[in-house]
Structure formats: structure tokens, C-alpha cells
Scaffold this motif. Structure first.
Motif, PDB file in Angstrom:
ATOM      1  N   LEU A   1    -176.990 -12.623 -52.730  1.00 18.75           N
ATOM      2  CA  LEU A   1    -176.478 -13.220 -51.497  1.00 18.75           C
ATOM      3  C   LEU A   1    -177.543 -13.041 -50.431  1.00 18.75           C
ATOM      4  CD1 LEU A   1    -173.706 -14.511 -50.675  1.00 18.75           C
ATOM      5  CD2 LEU A   1    -173.159 -12.347 -49.600  1.00 18.75           C
ATOM      6  N   ASP A   2    -178.052 -14.149 -49.856  1.00 17.28           N
ATOM      7  CA  ASP A   2    -179.113 -14.010 -48.868  1.00 17.28           C
ATOM      8  C   ASP A   2    -178.539 -13.570 -47.520  1.00 17.28           C
ATOM      9  OD1 ASP A   2    -179.455 -17.610 -48.475  1.00 17.28           O
ATOM     10  OD2 ASP A   2    -178.014 -16.248 -47.601  1.00 17.28           O
ATOM     11  N   GLY A   3    -179.436 -13.269 -46.585  1.00 16.59           N
ATOM     12  CA  GLY A   3    -179.002 -12.711 -45.317  1.00 16.59           C
ATOM     13  C   GLY A   3    -178.179 -13.668 -44.475  1.00 16.59           C
ATOM     14  N   ILE A   4    -178.485 -14.968 -44.536  1.00 14.48           N
ATOM     15  CA  ILE A   4    -177.730 -15.952 -43.746  1.00 14.48           C
ATOM     16  C   ILE A   4    -176.273 -15.983 -44.198  1.00 14.48           C
ATOM     17  CG2 ILE A   4    -177.483 -18.405 -43.236  1.00 14.48           C
ATOM     18  CD1 ILE A   4    -179.782 -17.233 -41.769  1.00 14.48           C
ATOM     19  N   GLU A   5    -176.045 -16.123 -45.511  1.00 11.91           N
ATOM     20  CA  GLU A   5    -174.671 -16.213 -46.009  1.00 11.91           C
ATOM     21  C   GLU A   5    -173.931 -14.884 -45.842  1.00 11.91           C
ATOM     22  OE1 GLU A   5    -174.397 -17.838 -49.891  1.00 11.91           O
ATOM     23  OE2 GLU A   5    -172.218 -17.754 -49.972  1.00 11.91           O
ATOM     24  N   ALA A   6    -174.644 -13.767 -46.019  1.00 10.60           N
ATOM     25  CA  ALA A   6    -174.006 -12.464 -45.815  1.00 10.60           C
ATOM     26  C   ALA A   6    -173.530 -12.321 -44.367  1.00 10.60           C
ATOM     27  CB  ALA A   6    -174.984 -11.343 -46.172  1.00 10.60           C
TER      28      ALA A   6
ATOM     29  N   ASP B   1    -161.306  -7.877 -39.947  1.00 14.22           N
ATOM     30  CA  ASP B   1    -161.486  -6.665 -39.142  1.00 14.22           C
ATOM     31  C   ASP B   1    -162.363  -7.001 -37.936  1.00 14.22           C
ATOM     32  OD1 ASP B   1    -162.815  -3.305 -39.784  1.00 14.22           O
ATOM     33  OD2 ASP B   1    -161.899  -4.212 -38.034  1.00 14.22           O
ATOM     34  N   ARG B   2    -161.812  -6.881 -36.710  1.00 14.91           N
ATOM     35  CA  ARG B   2    -162.529  -7.310 -35.513  1.00 14.91           C
ATOM     36  C   ARG B   2    -163.801  -6.495 -35.282  1.00 14.91           C
ATOM     37  NH1 ARG B   2    -162.342  -6.212 -29.923  1.00 14.91           N
ATOM     38  NH2 ARG B   2    -162.768  -8.045 -28.630  1.00 14.91           N
ATOM     39  N   ARG B   3    -163.735  -5.193 -35.556  1.00 14.25           N
ATOM     40  CA  ARG B   3    -164.933  -4.364 -35.339  1.00 14.25           C
ATOM     41  C   ARG B   3    -166.053  -4.768 -36.297  1.00 14.25           C
ATOM     42  NH1 ARG B   3    -166.785   0.491 -33.373  1.00 14.25           N
ATOM     43  NH2 ARG B   3    -168.355   1.510 -34.670  1.00 14.25           N
ATOM     44  N   ALA B   4    -165.720  -4.941 -37.563  1.00 10.82           N
ATOM     45  CA  ALA B   4    -166.748  -5.331 -38.533  1.00 10.82           C
ATOM     46  C   ALA B   4    -167.281  -6.732 -38.240  1.00 10.82           C
ATOM     47  CB  ALA B   4    -166.185  -5.255 -39.951  1.00 10.82           C
ATOM     48  N   ALA B   5    -166.390  -7.644 -37.837  1.00  4.39           N
ATOM     49  CA  ALA B   5    -166.802  -9.029 -37.615  1.00  4.39           C
ATOM     50  C   ALA B   5    -167.712  -9.171 -36.399  1.00  4.39           C
ATOM     51  CB  ALA B   5    -165.572  -9.918 -37.463  1.00  4.39           C
ATOM     52  N   THR B   6    -167.605  -8.258 -35.432  1.00  2.94           N
ATOM     53  CA  THR B   6    -168.435  -8.341 -34.221  1.00  2.94           C
ATOM     54  C   THR B   6    -169.596  -7.353 -34.240  1.00  2.94           C
ATOM     55  OG1 THR B   6    -166.949  -6.786 -33.104  1.00  2.94           O
ATOM     56  CG2 THR B   6    -166.485  -9.136 -32.845  1.00  2.94           C
ATOM     57  N   LEU B   7    -169.870  -6.760 -35.377  1.00  2.00           N
ATOM     58  CA  LEU B   7    -170.961  -5.793 -35.517  1.00  2.00           C
ATOM     59  C   LEU B   7    -172.302  -6.468 -35.204  1.00  2.00           C
ATOM     60  CD1 LEU B   7    -171.651  -2.894 -36.555  1.00  2.00           C
ATOM     61  CD2 LEU B   7    -171.878  -3.894 -38.817  1.00  2.00           C
ATOM     62  N   PRO B   8    -173.176  -5.860 -34.370  1.00  2.00           N
ATOM     63  CA  PRO B   8    -174.489  -6.461 -34.107  1.00  2.00           C
ATOM     64  C   PRO B   8    -175.314  -6.565 -35.392  1.00  2.00           C
ATOM     65  CG  PRO B   8    -173.990  -4.755 -32.490  1.00  2.00           C
ATOM     66  CD  PRO B   8    -172.938  -4.649 -33.561  1.00  2.00           C
ATOM     67  N   ILE B   9    -175.913  -7.742 -35.626  1.00  2.00           N
ATOM     68  CA  ILE B   9    -176.732  -7.995 -36.812  1.00  2.00           C
ATOM     69  C   ILE B   9    -178.073  -8.539 -36.342  1.00  2.00           C
ATOM     70  CG2 ILE B   9    -176.932  -9.270 -38.977  1.00  2.00           C
ATOM     71  CD1 ILE B   9    -173.903  -9.416 -39.089  1.00  2.00           C
ATOM     72  N   VAL B  10    -179.161  -7.941 -36.834  1.00  2.33           N
ATOM     73  CA  VAL B  10    -180.520  -8.355 -36.479  1.00  2.33           C
ATOM     74  C   VAL B  10    -181.230  -8.804 -37.746  1.00  2.33           C
ATOM     75  CG1 VAL B  10    -182.732  -7.607 -35.529  1.00  2.33           C
ATOM     76  CG2 VAL B  10    -180.605  -6.774 -34.519  1.00  2.33           C
ATOM     77  N   ALA B  11    -181.851  -9.989 -37.698  1.00  4.44           N
ATOM     78  CA  ALA B  11    -182.527 -10.556 -38.864  1.00  4.44           C
ATOM     79  C   ALA B  11    -183.881  -9.882 -39.081  1.00  4.44           C
ATOM     80  CB  ALA B  11    -182.712 -12.057 -38.686  1.00  4.44           C
TER      81      ALA B  11
ATOM     82  N   CYS C   1    -180.810 -18.276 -38.023  1.00  7.72           N
ATOM     83  CA  CYS C   1    -180.246 -16.927 -37.875  1.00  7.72           C
ATOM     84  C   CYS C   1    -179.229 -16.884 -36.740  1.00  7.72           C
ATOM     85  CB  CYS C   1    -181.364 -15.917 -37.616  1.00  7.72           C
ATOM     86  SG  CYS C   1    -182.499 -15.692 -39.005  1.00  7.72           S
ATOM     87  N   LEU C   2    -179.577 -17.470 -35.601  1.00 13.88           N
ATOM     88  CA  LEU C   2    -178.671 -17.432 -34.454  1.00 13.88           C
ATOM     89  C   LEU C   2    -177.420 -18.258 -34.710  1.00 13.88           C
ATOM     90  CD1 LEU C   2    -181.276 -17.709 -31.538  1.00 13.88           C
ATOM     91  CD2 LEU C   2    -180.218 -15.668 -32.485  1.00 13.88           C
ATOM     92  N   VAL C   3    -177.578 -19.417 -35.384  1.00 11.46           N
ATOM     93  CA  VAL C   3    -176.408 -20.239 -35.707  1.00 11.46           C
ATOM     94  C   VAL C   3    -175.478 -19.498 -36.665  1.00 11.46           C
ATOM     95  CG1 VAL C   3    -175.663 -22.334 -36.910  1.00 11.46           C
ATOM     96  CG2 VAL C   3    -177.514 -22.449 -35.244  1.00 11.46           C
TER      97      VAL C   3
END
Length: 760
Positions: free
Chosen positions: A548-553, A562-572, A585-587
Motif C-alpha cells: 500500500l503506497d503512502g497516498i492510499e494509506a 476514529d476522529r483522533r486517528a483520522a485527523t493525525l498530522p501526516i507528512v510525506a 500529497c496535499l489532495v
């Protein structure tokens, strides 16, 4: 006007025009379909081009002749045996022959020339199995020449096939060219006829358009007359509405005056000795009077809004103090209904702005009160954050969210209408239906907007959007409403999703030097599972990973319930620094972007952006390690063509000199296996596999400072799909040669101890 209502000639002409237009439209659609069919057939003819296949056949013959020549030179005992050149010519020729095995136009062309092609290819297979050992296995020059001499007759036996394929292909191409010319001639005649027909149709439509324009001018004159009449009627209606609003405003003022006196007398009466029954009567009378005064106040506000008499008084206001006051007033109401009222302020919201505090509170009191009335359960959340949808016009967003019954689309569409109280299920709640209408009017009066969204069964969300007008900070600013979660320099738990072991160690060292804890997974699927089982503060997500690549993950994480997991900061994290990659990445929902090689300064900048400056400070252990390794970045020498000494010194400081040497040695040894995989990909004509191998090798080389290997890997990655096979083979050979050279350069630069590379 009466003639226009009956079946007059104008209506008949309009019907005729509609019928003609419909018929013409059908004819045009048929013509377009015919043209598309002809264009498709023409493209099939034009795309069936024989030139690339002929070029391949001639290159195949040329590579065969070069191999024969190199074979003969290898058998010449009077010349030194050039094993590398013989291996290269052999691999390139086999690669071109193997292309005849794939089910492509090239194979079909070869079969039309030689129906027994598969038997010949089987013979090539038998030859290659014997020749692989003679060309590539280690042996003495004498033994190699003996083996080559025994295989030379078999090699010469392929000459008829190699010469016959280009000649037969040329003959076949000439025959197809004649057929193509005939097809083009036929299609040209059809296209000419269709063009003439389209020209006639265009002329007919021009005539119809002129007649229609004449009719439209007549109708426009009638519409202008009607518009004038409507404007006069609207002016009269607006005058009547303004008179009504003035009357309501005056009446509200007249009624409020005696009510204020009545309430004052009730308060005085409350201070006199009363019996229990009289106290109960007085409380009921006071509550009723307060409620009636609130209704009159709303009517007055509504009438002032409609009449345009409501005045705003913006002043410098502390937003956090304002929200504390709203929280203090509304908490008892929430607690009385068994609800939790929570107030949250984003970290980047300024403390002081210019706005009308009274009117903003009025809107927020209304929204929070409604949320408490209709929630029934759970939490009522009042949020404040910056709204940056339009960078040229930043704003504030006050959002009130409840977990009540919600509203359907029909109710949501009329929720801001005056006197609207929703459907029967919610109409039992007290209110006169003016609160939200007044709140929206106040928002618009403050150059803002009031929005609503709701889902039946999941609750509602009301957002007050106001323009941001910063004000100077007060001398003693109010304490913040709530301390941000990461305002202290506590260590962060960072999930690193990276499939390459070298990159994991380097990034882990950077995070440790910044005082944070790193946790690792090597594919996107494990990253999605990890954020659901543990609370992380940040995810560093590589884009190119197996399974699973980073975009789809990232997209799957953003869709988690889970609201906390769904809003977790993610940096490419990626070696691709192109604009379209950043946009993807931003999209997908990522918060930021880091291009490899990742430096501690860039990582620290991202941490400052997401969590504040405290989380980007180098820890004491990291500072002492940097000081101890300060001699890593020695002056540049000629080895910098192979090794970027600045990157190598930086990574050595992060990991420690001994650990960096171990990682570097392991990478160089593992790259020898990568070269074998690259050669197999070239031999089997698999550009996608070669590109993947080169991309992975480039990312690790960049992190370790192996500039020469990174550049060659970049050339392989860029050219895997379009470069000729012999050029790709030459790049692979260069990559292999640079491995040994990079190891020697690392020893000379004291990045590797001499004892570890002595056996190479």
C-alpha cells in the motif's frame, strides 16, 4: 397580451423552429458519430506503423553482427580477452531477441516472415544456456576461448534468421503501405463529402438563427416593459416592509419600557417578606416576564435588521476571554440537561481582534443554546480556528457542534427562515423561530456568514465565519483558554512508515536527536493498522512502499471513524520533489511534504509548524553528540564527486560515527545484490521493476551522502522506460563500478575503517 395567450402564428412559428432544430440536431449527431468512426479507423491505420519494427529488426541484426565481431576478437589469441565487452554485447543481443517472445506487433511481424520462429528461439535458448557459462562464469582465458570456440558455429548458424527478418519485414511494410494509401484516399473522399454536408447544415442554421434573433428582440421589448412594472411593485413592497419594520421597532421600544418597570417592581417585591405560595407565584411571574422580554428583544433586533438601523461597535476584544465568558454562562444550562460543554481554540488563533463583542456573543449564545436544547446526549463542542479558504481574506470560524438528532435536507434548507422551528419532532422545544434568522442577519451585518450542516441521527454543526481584523496586543493579555496539546517540549511519538532500512535508521536518529520517540513500519497497510491501535502524534509517510503506497494509506487513515486517528498530522517523505507529487500529497490529506534527503533542519521546521518551537529543539543528548562528531565535515576533496561530505557528516552526527559506518557498509554490500536484480530486469525487459529498484537505491544513497550512486540511480529511474537496452546495461555497469569506487572513497574520507573493506 390577449393575442399572445391564444394559438397565434407566432406560437406556430416557434413550434416549427423547435421541430427544425430537433431534426437538425439529430442529423448533426449522426454526422458526428460517422466522423468519429472514420477518425477511429484512420487512427488505427496510422498507428499501425512499421517503422519502429523495421528499426528494431535492423538493430537486432546490427547487435548480432557486433556480437559475432566481439566473439571473433575474443578467440584471437594475439589480442587480450575483453570479457566485459563480450558480456555486454552478448546481454544486449539476448535482450533484443527476447523481445520476439512477447505477444506484440513485433513478434507477429517476425512470425509472418519466419513461421518457424519459435523453433529458432528454442535454439537460441539452448545456445544461451551454454553461452551463459562461457561468457559470465569465472575461468581462465584459455578455458574461456575453448568454450567460445565450441559455441561459435551455433552462433554463426543464427545468421540466416538475423538477415531474413529485416528483409522480410521491409517487404511486408511496403505491402501494408500500399493498403494504407488506399484507405487514406477512401477516408479523404468521405471526409470531403461530410464537410460539404456540414457546410450546408451550417448555412441552414444561420438562416434559422437570424429569424430567431428577430423574434427574441420582440420578446426582449415585452420583457423590459414587464420588468419596469415589477420594479415599481417591488419598490412599493420594500416601502411597505420598511414601514412595518419601523412600526415593530417603535412598538418594541414602547412595550419594553413598561416591562422594565414591571421587572424592577418584581425584584423589589422579592425582597419583601412573602409566604411560600407567594414566592412560588413571584418566581413564575418573573420567569414569564423574562421570557416575554427576551421575545420582545428578538423582535426589536429583527426589526432593526430589516430596517437597516442596527449599529455595530467593534472594539479590541480578547477572543479567549470572550469564549470563557460564553462557557461560564452556558455551562449551567448544559449541566442541567446532563451534557458536556467543551470549548477549544486553535493554537494559531490570535488573542486580540477587532469585532463587536456584544453581537458575537449574541450569536454564540443562540447557537450554543440551540445545540444544548436539541443535543439530548453527548458533548456540545464550541471551536474557534482560523479560516484560510481565501488566503487574501483570512477569517475566524466559530463552530458549534452537537450530537443530537440532526436535520434532514428539507429542514436544513429552511432552518434560517424567520419563524421556522423545524419539523414536529423538534417544535416542542421552546422558541419563537427568530433566533437563527437574527443570528444570520447579525453575521451578514458583520460582513460574515452563518452556515449549517447536519446529518440525521448524527447531529448538527453551525459555523459563524467572520473576517479577521487583528488588534494590538494588550499589556497584560488574558491567559489562554486551554493549553495546546503539544505546547510543552515533551517527546512526541512519531510513526515512521518507510520500507528502506537505511532510511529508517537515519530518520530515527534525527528524531532521537530532537528528543522524540520513533516507531517504525515498512508498508502502508501496517501504518493504517498502527494508527488504529496506538495514539501517535505524527506520521512520517514514505510515498513508495509495498502492499500500500503512502497516498492510499493516507486516504484510508483520513477515512477512519476514529476522529483522533483520522485527523493525525501526516507528512510525506519521498525523493520526488516535483510540484505534481506535492499536490497529490496535499489532495490526499497530508499536512506537509519533506523531500529526501531529509535534513534535521527541514524536519525541525515541520515540527515547529505542526507543534510549536519547543518540539523542534535539539535535545541535550543530540547537542553533545553533534559536538563530539564535529570533525565529520572535513574539507572537500576529489572524493566529493562520489560522496557528498556535508550529507555524510550530517548523517554521521545523527547516527554516531560507528553506527553510520555499519549502515554504510551494509548498504554497499546489499547494493551488490541490487545490481544482480537490475541486470535480470534488463535481460527480461522489465522497465517497471528496474525503475523501482533504482528509486529505492537512490533514496538510500541520498540519505547516506553517496552522491555518485544517487545520480546513476536517478538516470536509471528516468530512462528505464525509454532508453535503448544497451544504454541501460551501460548504466547498470556504471552503478556496479561506482559501488567499489564509493567504498574506497569512504575509506579515504575515514567514513569506513580500512579493515572492513580490506577484502573487497
Amino acid at each position: 397580451m390577449s393575442q399572445a395567450l391564444g394559438p397565434d402564428p407566432m406560437r406556430l412559428r416557434a413550434s416549427a423552429l423547435v421541430a427544425i432544430a430537433a431534426i437538425s440536431g439529430v442529423v448533426l449527431v449522426l454526422l458526428v458519430v460517422l466522423q468519429l468512426q472514420q477518425l477511429g479507423r484512420l487512427n488505427e491505420v496510422l498507428e499501425d506503423e512499421q517503422a519502429p519494427r523495421l528499426v528494431h529488426m535492423h538493430r537486432q541484426l546490427a547487435e548480432y553482427l557486433r556480437l559475432r565481431e566481439q566473439w571473433a576478437l575474443a578467440l584471437d589469441e594475439g589480442r587480450p580477452l575483453d570479457e566485459a565487452a563480450l558480456s555486454l554485447r552478448y546481454e544486449v543481443w539476448l535482450g533484443r531477441v527476447n523481445l520476439l517472445r512477447e505477444d506484440t506487433g513485433l513478434r507477429r511481424l517476425a512470425l509472418s516472415v519466419r513461421p518457424d520462429l519459435d523453433q529458432t528461439l528454442d535454439a537460441v535458448d539452448r545456445f544461451s544456456r551454454a553461452a551463459d557459462a562461457a561468457v559470465n562464469e569465472p575461468m581462465t582465458a584459455a578455458r574461456r576461448r575453448t568454450a567460445l570456440a565450441s559455441l561459435q558455429p551455433a552462433l554463426l548458424g543464427f545468421a540466416p534468421l538475423m538477415r531474413e527478418l529485416p528483409l522480410g519485414a521491409a517487404h511486408h511494410a511496403a505491402q501494408e503501405q500500399v493498403a494504407h494509401d488506399r484507405t487514406l484516399s477512401r477516408y479523404s473522399r468521405i471526409a470531403l463529402a461530410a464537410t460539404v454536408l456540414l457546410a450546408l447544415m451550417a448555412a441552414a442554421f444561420a438562416v434559422l438563427a437570424l429569424r430567431q434573433m428577430h423574434l427574441l428582440r420582440k420578446r426582449q421589448a415585452a420583457a423590459e416593459t414587464l420588468a419596469g412594472e415589477l420594479a415599481a411593485a417591488r419598490h412599493a413592497a420594500e416601502s411597505s416592509s420598511r414601514a412595518k419594520s419601523r412600526f415593530l421597532a417603535n412598538m418594541s421600544h414602547e412595550i419594553r419600557t413598561p416591562f422594565q418597570g414591571l421587572l424592577g417592581m418584581l425584584r423589589l417585591l422579592r425582597d419583601t417578606p412573602l409566604e411560600a405560595r407567594q414566592v412560588d407565584y413571584l418566581r413564575t411571574a418573573t420567569e414569564s416576564a423574562d421570557h416575554l422580554l427576551a421575545v420582545l428583544t428578538e423582535v426589536l433586533d429583527f426589526s432593526q435588521l430589516e430596517a437597516g438601523h442596527l449599529q455595530l461597535h467593534p472594539t479590541p476584544v480578547s477572543l479567549r476571554r470572550l469564549l470563557r465568558e460564553v462557557d461560564t454562562v452556558m455551562q449551567p444550562q448544559a449541566q442541567a440537561r446532563g451534557l458536556a460543554l467543551r470549548v477549544e481554540v486553535a493554537q494559531d488563533v490570535p488573542d486580540r481582534v477587532r469585532l463587536d463583542e456584544t453581537r458575537v456573543k449574541q450569536v454564540l449564545f443562540n447557537l450554543v443554546s440551540n445545540a444544548i436544547k436539541f443535543a439530548g446526549r453527548g458533548v456540545v463542542l464550541l471551536e474557534l480556528r482560523l479560516q484560510d479558504a481565501d488566503p487574501s481574506r483570512p477569517g475566524l470560524e466559530f463552530a458549534v457542534t452537537d450530537q443530537g438528532a440532526g436535520m434532514d435536507a428539507a429542514t436544513l434548507a429552511r432552518v434560517f427562515d424567520r419563524f421556522e422551528r423545524g419539523d414536529a419532532a423538534v417544535a416542542r422545544v421552546e422558541g419563537n423561530g427568530l433566533g437563527l434568522a437574527i443570528a444570520r442577519g447579525l453575521a451578514e451585518r458583520m460582513d460574515g456568514e452563518l452556515q449549517a450542516s447536519s446529518t440525521p441521527g448524527q447531529g448538527s454543526r453551525f459555523s459563524l465565519l467572520l473576517p479577521l481584523e487583528p488588534a494590538p496586543e494588550a499589556e497584560a493579555p488574558d491567559a489562554p483558554l486551554a493549553t495546546p496539546e503539544h505546547d510543552s517540549p515533551d517527546a512526541l511519538d512519531v510513526l515512521v512508515a518507510e520500507d528502506h532500512a537505511v532510511n529508517r535508521q537515519v530518520i530515527g536518529g534525527m528524531l532521537e536527536s530532537l528528543g522524540h520517540r520513533a516507531h517504525f513500519v515498512d508498508n502502508g497497510a501496517d501504518a493504517v493498522a498502527a494508527v488504529q491501535t496506538r495514539a501517535f502524534d505524527l506520521v512520517l509517510m514514505d510515498l513508495h512502499m509495498p502492499e500500500l503506497d503512502g497516498i492510499e494509506a493516507t486516504q484510508r487513515i483520513r477515512a477512519l471513524p476514529d476522529r483522533r486517528a483520522a485527523t493525525l498530522p501526516i507528512v510525506a517523505l519521498t525523493a520526488d520533489a516535483f510540484t505534481d507529487t506535492r499536490e497529490r500529497c496535499l489532495v490526499a490529506g497530508m499536512n506537509s511534504f519533506l523531500s529526501k534527503p531529509v535534513g534535521r533542519e527541514k524536519l525541525g521546521a515541520v515540527l515547529r509548524q505542526l507543534f510549536g518551537s519547543a518540539c523542534a529543539q535539539v535535545s541535550a543528548a543530540g547537542r553533545s553528540e553533534c559536538a563530539a562528531a564535529g570533525g565529520c565535515a572535513a574539507g572537500e576533496t576529489s572524493e566529493t564527486a562520489l560522496i557528498d561530505t556535508q550529507v555524510a557528516a550530517r548523517t554521521s552526527r545523527l547516527l554516531g560515527a560507528q553506527r553510520y559506518a555499519q549502515v554504510l557498509q551494509q548498504h554497499l554490500e546489499r547494493s551488490v545484490e541490487v545490481v544482480g536484480s537490475m541486470r535480470a530486469a534488463v535481460r527480461e525487459a522489465q522497465p517497471a521493476a528496474l525503475r523501482s529498484l533504482a528509486h529505492s537505491a537512490r533514496g538510500a544513497a541520498l540519505e547516506l551522502g553517496l552522491a555518485g550512486l544517487a545520480a546513476t540511480a536517478q538516470a536509471l529511474e528516468d530512462g528505464a522506460a525509454h532508453l535503448p537496452a544497451h544504454e541501460i546495461a551501460r548504466l547498470v555497469q556504471r552503478f556496479e563500478e561506482q559501488l567499489a569506487a564509493s567504498s574506497e572513497a569512504a575509506i579515504r574520507l575515514a567514513l569506513l575503517p580500512a579493515t572492513e573493506s580490506a577484502g573487497d
